[in-house]
Design an enzyme around this catalytic site. Sequence first.
Site, short mmCIF file in Angstrom:
data_model
loop_
_atom_site.label_atom_id
_atom_site.label_comp_id
_atom_site.label_asym_id
_atom_site.label_seq_id
_atom_site.Cartn_x
_atom_site.Cartn_y
_atom_site.Cartn_z
CG LEU A 85 4.19 -34.21 22.76
CD1 LEU A 85 5.38 -35.12 22.93
CD2 LEU A 85 3.88 -33.49 24.06
CG HIS A 104 0.28 -27.60 30.39
ND1 HIS A 104 1.21 -27.89 29.42
CD2 HIS A 104 0.99 -27.27 31.50
CE1 HIS A 104 2.43 -27.74 29.92
NE2 HIS A 104 2.32 -27.37 31.18
C1 GRF Z 1 -1.20 -35.98 29.74
O1 GRF Z 1 -0.72 -35.85 31.04
C2 GRF Z 1 -1.43 -34.63 29.12
O2 GRF Z 1 -1.83 -33.64 30.01
C3 GRF Z 1 -0.07 -34.32 28.63
O3 GRF Z 1 0.48 -35.51 28.16
C4 GRF Z 1 -0.14 -36.58 28.84
C5 GRF Z 1 -0.71 -37.46 27.78
O4 GRF Z 1 -1.06 -38.71 28.28
N1 GRF Z 1 0.13 -33.13 27.98
P1 GRF Z 1 -1.93 -39.70 27.39
O5 GRF Z 1 -1.26 -39.79 26.03
O6 GRF Z 1 -3.30 -39.13 27.28
O7 GRF Z 1 -1.90 -41.00 28.10
#
Ligand code: GRF
Length: 188
Positions: A85, A104
């Site tokens: 993030l 994304h």
């Molecule tokens: C995913 O949907 C990714 O695209 C997004 O955040 C989510 C992360 O999920 N930006 P995880 O931590 O891999 O379970």
Amino acid sequence: MTRIAIFASGSGSNAQNIAEYFRNNPNIDISLILANKADAYVLERAENLKIDSFVFSNKELQNTEIVLEKLLEYRIDFIVLAGFLLKVPDYLTEAFPNKIVNIHPALLPKYGGKGMYGMNVHNAVVENKEEESGITIHYVNENYDEGQIIFQATIPVLPEDTPDDVASKIHDLEYDNFPKIIEQVINK
Ligand code: GRF
């Protein structure tokens, strides 16, 4: 041999899926998992997967080169952002030109940019009654969410879908596609 570092901020289910996909690949190694929060669940996943991990604060990322030093120590060639993030600082995009990819959970350029992460994206998609959403895998440059698009795939959003339903379909799409696209980009 390509040595990959994965950056994540939270759960890390994509990080785990990628690590499992490449587990028996002799040419691609998931060498390090990095997180910007000491309590991110991805760190537990790293431990279970027996992959080294490294934690840093946002301040350390932006104001020092401690992360770059770690990447050099592990001889990292390629970086994957999977649910990461924070803004990637310029010194990293400069050190890894066209060697950083992000996923994304929407069809960029729609639902990208500031504040558009996690459930915010899926809430907005449902609120706007979109008939489809999807994923975008792109290179990371100095401008957030604006690097060259490598791959997109879509899922239908049904009128009765909740944001959680959309999130779950998007996750499945991510699991199916992200490791394969990483492999293609590296082997290009
Ligand atoms: C995913 O949907 C990714 O695209 C997004 O955040 C989510 C992360 O999920 N930006 P995880 O931590 O891999 O379970």
